[in-house]
Design a protein around this motif. Structure first.
Motif, PDB file in Angstrom:
ATOM      1  N   ARG A 327     -38.817 -28.156  68.427  1.00  0.00           N
ATOM      2  CA  ARG A 327     -37.452 -28.674  68.389  1.00  0.00           C
ATOM      3  C   ARG A 327     -36.479 -27.582  67.981  1.00  0.00           C
ATOM      4  N   LYS A 328     -36.859 -26.773  66.978  1.00  0.00           N
ATOM      5  CA  LYS A 328     -35.982 -25.691  66.534  1.00  0.00           C
ATOM      6  C   LYS A 328     -35.811 -24.642  67.632  1.00  0.00           C
ATOM      7  N   ILE A 329     -36.849 -24.396  68.407  1.00  0.00           N
ATOM      8  CA  ILE A 329     -36.742 -23.444  69.521  1.00  0.00           C
ATOM      9  C   ILE A 329     -35.618 -23.877  70.464  1.00  0.00           C
ATOM     10  N   MET A 330     -35.582 -25.171  70.793  1.00  0.00           N
ATOM     11  CA  MET A 330     -34.557 -25.681  71.701  1.00  0.00           C
ATOM     12  C   MET A 330     -33.179 -25.676  71.043  1.00  0.00           C
ATOM     13  N   MET A 331     -33.117 -26.043  69.785  1.00  0.00           N
ATOM     14  CA  MET A 331     -31.829 -26.056  69.074  1.00  0.00           C
ATOM     15  C   MET A 331     -31.271 -24.640  68.934  1.00  0.00           C
ATOM     16  N   ASP A 332     -32.152 -23.686  68.632  1.00  0.00           N
ATOM     17  CA  ASP A 332     -31.710 -22.286  68.505  1.00  0.00           C
ATOM     18  C   ASP A 332     -31.224 -21.740  69.841  1.00  0.00           C
ATOM     19  N   THR A 333     -31.914 -22.107  70.914  1.00  0.00           N
ATOM     20  CA  THR A 333     -31.501 -21.643  72.240  1.00  0.00           C
ATOM     21  C   THR A 333     -30.123 -22.185  72.580  1.00  0.00           C
ATOM     22  N   ARG A 334     -29.901 -23.461  72.294  1.00  0.00           N
ATOM     23  CA  ARG A 334     -28.582 -24.068  72.560  1.00  0.00           C
ATOM     24  C   ARG A 334     -27.505 -23.424  71.682  1.00  0.00           C
ATOM     25  N   ASP A 335     -27.813 -23.195  70.402  1.00  0.00           N
ATOM     26  CA  ASP A 335     -26.818 -22.599  69.502  1.00  0.00           C
ATOM     27  C   ASP A 335     -26.443 -21.192  69.944  1.00  0.00           C
ATOM     28  N   ARG A 336     -27.435 -20.417  70.354  1.00  0.00           N
ATOM     29  CA  ARG A 336     -27.149 -19.062  70.838  1.00  0.00           C
ATOM     30  C   ARG A 336     -26.355 -19.106  72.141  1.00  0.00           C
ATOM     31  N   LEU A 337     -26.696 -20.049  73.018  1.00  0.00           N
ATOM     32  CA  LEU A 337     -25.972 -20.183  74.280  1.00  0.00           C
ATOM     33  C   LEU A 337     -24.518 -20.559  74.025  1.00  0.00           C
ATOM     34  N   GLU A 338     -24.287 -21.442  73.073  1.00  0.00           N
ATOM     35  CA  GLU A 338     -22.916 -21.800  72.711  1.00  0.00           C
ATOM     36  C   GLU A 338     -22.170 -20.588  72.156  1.00  0.00           C
ATOM     37  N   GLU A 339     -22.869 -19.778  71.346  1.00  0.00           N
ATOM     38  CA  GLU A 339     -22.247 -18.579  70.793  1.00  0.00           C
ATOM     39  C   GLU A 339     -21.864 -17.607  71.902  1.00  0.00           C
ATOM     40  N   VAL A 340     -22.736 -17.436  72.885  1.00  0.00           N
ATOM     41  CA  VAL A 340     -22.441 -16.567  74.028  1.00  0.00           C
ATOM     42  C   VAL A 340     -21.259 -17.121  74.818  1.00  0.00           C
ATOM     43  N   GLY A 341     -21.229 -18.444  75.007  1.00  0.00           N
ATOM     44  CA  GLY A 341     -20.123 -19.061  75.729  1.00  0.00           C
ATOM     45  C   GLY A 341     -18.788 -18.843  75.036  1.00  0.00           C
ATOM     46  N   LYS A 342     -18.760 -18.964  73.718  1.00  0.00           N
ATOM     47  CA  LYS A 342     -17.522 -18.724  72.968  1.00  0.00           C
ATOM     48  C   LYS A 342     -17.112 -17.261  73.051  1.00  0.00           C
ATOM     49  N   ASN A 343     -18.100 -16.366  73.081  1.00  0.00           N
ATOM     50  CA  ASN A 343     -17.820 -14.936  73.252  1.00  0.00           C
ATOM     51  C   ASN A 343     -17.131 -14.697  74.588  1.00  0.00           C
TER      52      ASN A 343
END
Length: 437
Positions: A327-343
């Motif tokens: 579950r954390k693997i998926m949550m971390d992937t989404r959080d990083r993807l959101e961070e990239v999107g905001k960048n």
């Protein structure tokens, strides 16, 4: 003056739907940052999966208690919100319960009566979910990754549903004409006595409940983008695009396959220069260290995750105390993807290196190497998410780009290379064990 409410409603509707559309475009952009992958094969099986898993909730009922109440909430919330169409028409054109005139009292009464029963069923189910999360405190909701926002997010959704269902019943109860008709008010009739003595108060309560109800629905719609409840929308494409290969079958890297075939071709010259005019370009990266290295289906998986924790509760590594949580693997992937999107948003559509990556900044090597690659997490997921594929891509990067495999794995790979087997015995000595007493 009589058109002011209609104008205000139109502005509210346009703003709500417009903001939702803007976020959907951003969501699509982020998912498309991933590498291309073809998931257009076997369409009949894909439609079947979507119908059975996303629409039919077939994997939810493997845990019957949670599965039953989830289906109640799912069916209730979806069917009750059919009424949103009537609210939109009434709001734009100044009508009141237009479907009642269009469908007739009998059919309309049956529909509203069904909606009211489902609203009570949803309320009961949501209360049970809240108790499971906050009083019984099931273990899978208490993991380290479920602190802070993930925990609050789960409760906020439950509060949203309680408020929306209550407003629906109050709205019906305070509608005196609807109550006097006595058709479809199977639940709201018991709240009617609170309003029947004062026509003006009842009308005010009905209008306030109506406005808050539709405003709440639009807020909920836009809250989805920021919430784990994106799975309400994404479960359908996620199950359609899921990997249909047998579990345990991994995809061979095309570049590695090409090199192996070259090595096995007796007529090939491994030192030959590229043909004239052929530009080899930059060598392709092996595996994944950041979200852009994953394919778009894996990124879709990350947004679809509902953080239910079924994957982690079935993971043998997690159950034996390892740090890994699918579950954390998926949550971390989404959080990083959101961070990239905001960048990208902050830099006019271009990603500027921020010195971070999914590997190490979000997911540690300890987590990756704890995985037994058993596919328990994939099997357990109610919406066909594949955490293992992300883990394997990141492992591939560690091995092939950084030569950072654990010592035991390096020894095994060395044995395979030198001896043709994982064991430290040459091929001539492999069967010596049979002569031992």
């Amino acid at each position: 003056m009589q058109y002011i409410p209609n104008i205000l409603f139109a502005i509210l509707l346009i703003a709500g739907v417009g903001y939702f559309t803007r976020n959907v475009k951003k969501l699509s952009r982020n998912i498309k940052l991933g590498k291309d992958v073809d998931r257009s094969d076997n369409k009949s099986q894909r439609w079947k999966n979507m119908g059975m898993i996303a629409l039919g909730q077939s994997k939810m009922v493997k845990r019957p208690i949670a599965g039953f109440f989830h289906i109640v909430v799912y069916i209730g919330f979806v069917i009750i919100n059919i009424e949103v169409l009537e609210i939109v028409i009434d709001g734009l054109f100044g009508t009141h319960r237009i479907f009642q005139d269009f469908l007739g009292e009998a059919i309309y009464g049956f529909l509203i009566g069904t909606f009211e029963i489902l609203a009570v069923a949803v309320l009961i189910s949501v209360i049970i979910f809240w108790i499971r999360r906050n009083i019984i405190k099931l273990k899978r909701f208490l993991s380290a990754e479920m602190k802070g926002w993930p925990k609050s997010d789960g409760n906020i959704i439950l509060y949203f549903e309680v408020v929306l269902m209550t407003l629906f019943l109050v709205m019906n109860a305070a509608d005196l004409n609807f109550q006097e008709a006595g058709v479809g008010n199977v639940i709201s009739q018991y709240l009617y006595p609170l309003f029947e003595g004062n026509i003006e108060t009842a009308h005010l309560v009905e209008r306030v409940a109506w406005w808050i109800h539709i405003t709440g629905i639009l807020i909920f719609l836009n809250y989805l983008y920021f919430s784990k409840h994106l799975h309400i929308l994404l479960a359908f494409p996620n199950t359609w695009y899921a990997n249909l290969n047998p579990k345990g079958q991994f995809v061979n890297d095309a570049n590695v396959t090409k090199e192996v075939l070259l090595m096995m071709d007796p007529n090939a010259d491994p030192f030959a220069a590229p043909a004239e005019g052929e530009d080899e370009g930059e060598p392709e990266k092996f595996g994944a260290s950041d979200v852009q290295d994953l394919n778009w289906v894996q990124l879709l998986n990350s947004y679809t995750c509902t953080e239910c924790g079924r994957c982690t509760s079935e993971c043998p590594a997690n159950l034996t105390g390892k740090k890994l949580s699918p579950r954390k693997i998926m949550m971390d992937t989404r959080d990083r993807l959101e961070e990239v999107g905001k960048n990208i948003d902050a830099n006019n559509g271009t990603f500027v290196d921020d010195g971070k990556s999914l590997l190490n900044d979000y997911i540690t090597t300890e987590e990756l190497w704890a995985c037994t690659s058993c596919n328990a997490c994939v099997e357990a997921c109610p919406v066909s998410i594949d955490p293992l594929s992300i883990i394997m891509e990141m492992r591939k990067y560690l091995v092939m780009e950084q030569s950072a495999a654990p010592t035991e794995l390096n020894v095994m790979m060395g044995n395979i290379e030198n001896n043709g087997a994982p064991w430290p015995y040459n091929q001539m000595d492999r069967l010596n064990w049979k002569d031992e007493n």
